[in-house]
Scaffold this motif. Sequence first.
Motif, PDB file in Angstrom:
ATOM      1  N   ALA A   1      -1.311  -3.365   5.844  1.00  0.00           N
ATOM      2  CA  ALA A   1      -2.430  -2.374   5.465  1.00  0.00           C
ATOM      3  C   ALA A   1      -3.057  -2.245   6.853  1.00  0.00           C
ATOM      4  O   ALA A   1      -3.324  -2.976   7.666  1.00  0.00           O
ATOM      5  CB  ALA A   1      -3.141  -2.850   4.312  1.00  0.00           C
TER       6      ALA A   1
ATOM      7  N   TYR B   1      -4.884   2.307   4.436  1.00  0.00           N
ATOM      8  CA  TYR B   1      -3.693   3.241   4.858  1.00  0.00           C
ATOM      9  C   TYR B   1      -2.628   2.371   4.841  1.00  0.00           C
ATOM     10  O   TYR B   1      -2.569   1.072   5.477  1.00  0.00           O
ATOM     11  CB  TYR B   1      -3.874   3.836   6.030  1.00  0.00           C
TER      12      TYR B   1
ATOM     13  N   LYS C   1      -0.321   4.669  -0.534  1.00  0.00           N
ATOM     14  CA  LYS C   1      -1.154   6.020  -0.386  1.00  0.00           C
ATOM     15  C   LYS C   1      -2.375   5.570   0.210  1.00  0.00           C
ATOM     16  O   LYS C   1      -2.931   4.518  -0.122  1.00  0.00           O
ATOM     17  CB  LYS C   1      -1.250   6.885  -1.555  1.00  0.00           C
ATOM     18  N   PRO C   2      -3.065   6.359   1.042  1.00  0.00           N
ATOM     19  CA  PRO C   2      -4.392   6.162   1.416  1.00  0.00           C
ATOM     20  C   PRO C   2      -5.298   6.086   0.315  1.00  0.00           C
ATOM     21  O   PRO C   2      -5.271   6.992  -0.688  1.00  0.00           O
ATOM     22  CB  PRO C   2      -4.810   7.256   2.288  1.00  0.00           C
ATOM     23  N   ALA C   3      -6.293   5.311   0.550  1.00  0.00           N
ATOM     24  CA  ALA C   3      -7.535   5.109  -0.613  1.00  0.00           C
ATOM     25  C   ALA C   3      -8.872   4.827   0.198  1.00  0.00           C
ATOM     26  O   ALA C   3      -8.876   4.306   1.323  1.00  0.00           O
ATOM     27  CB  ALA C   3      -7.029   4.354  -1.482  1.00  0.00           C
ATOM     28  N   LYS C   4      -9.957   5.227  -0.625  1.00  0.00           N
ATOM     29  CA  LYS C   4     -11.252   4.709   0.013  1.00  0.00           C
ATOM     30  C   LYS C   4     -12.214   4.255  -1.002  1.00  0.00           C
ATOM     31  O   LYS C   4     -11.878   4.472  -2.125  1.00  0.00           O
ATOM     32  CB  LYS C   4     -11.857   5.965   0.628  1.00  0.00           C
TER      33      LYS C   4
ATOM     34  N   ARG D   1      -7.052   1.071  -5.365  1.00  0.00           N
ATOM     35  CA  ARG D   1      -6.814   2.532  -5.493  1.00  0.00           C
ATOM     36  C   ARG D   1      -5.458   2.929  -4.627  1.00  0.00           C
ATOM     37  O   ARG D   1      -4.794   3.814  -4.958  1.00  0.00           O
ATOM     38  CB  ARG D   1      -7.887   3.327  -4.956  1.00  0.00           C
ATOM     39  N   ALA D   2      -5.188   2.150  -3.580  1.00  0.00           N
ATOM     40  CA  ALA D   2      -4.213   2.717  -2.758  1.00  0.00           C
ATOM     41  C   ALA D   2      -2.712   1.922  -3.294  1.00  0.00           C
ATOM     42  O   ALA D   2      -1.625   2.512  -2.827  1.00  0.00           O
ATOM     43  CB  ALA D   2      -4.366   1.762  -1.341  1.00  0.00           C
TER      44      ALA D   2
ATOM     45  N   ILE E   1       0.835  -1.260   0.037  1.00  0.00           N
ATOM     46  CA  ILE E   1      -0.021   0.045  -0.087  1.00  0.00           C
ATOM     47  C   ILE E   1       0.852   1.385  -0.050  1.00  0.00           C
ATOM     48  O   ILE E   1       1.912   1.442   0.715  1.00  0.00           O
ATOM     49  CB  ILE E   1      -0.917   0.008   1.254  1.00  0.00           C
TER      50      ILE E   1
ATOM     51  N   ALA F   1     -10.808  -0.193  -2.672  1.00  0.00           N
ATOM     52  CA  ALA F   1      -9.697   0.667  -1.936  1.00  0.00           C
ATOM     53  C   ALA F   1      -8.360   0.181  -2.130  1.00  0.00           C
ATOM     54  O   ALA F   1      -7.597   1.038  -2.235  1.00  0.00           O
ATOM     55  CB  ALA F   1     -10.349   0.545  -0.525  1.00  0.00           C
TER      56      ALA F   1
END
Length: 87
Positions: free
Chosen positions: A60, A22, A5-8, A84-85, A3, A81
């Motif tokens: 993560a 995260y 970067k942060p993603a949602k 995306r991270a 991971i 998510a």
Amino acid sequence: MKIVKPAKAGTMESNDIYIMVYPNDKGNEIQLDSIVLKQFGKQIEKVIMDTLKELEVENALVVAKDRGALDYTIKARAETAIKRALE
């Protein structure tokens, strides 16, 4: 996979789950808040952990806010998510 970067993914609507991912240096961790925590908390955590293992994610922090999502929704939101991270 790492991971970076942060993603949602997801929403706070009824029957959905909002998942944030995260980077974490302590392995995989889950922080779960759910309206059905007592009944289905372990199953929700299992679906998220299985998705992490399936995608070979090792470090993560997953923060999940559940509003009664079914297993396939939880898996789809977690997978989105996580992907995306990684970008």
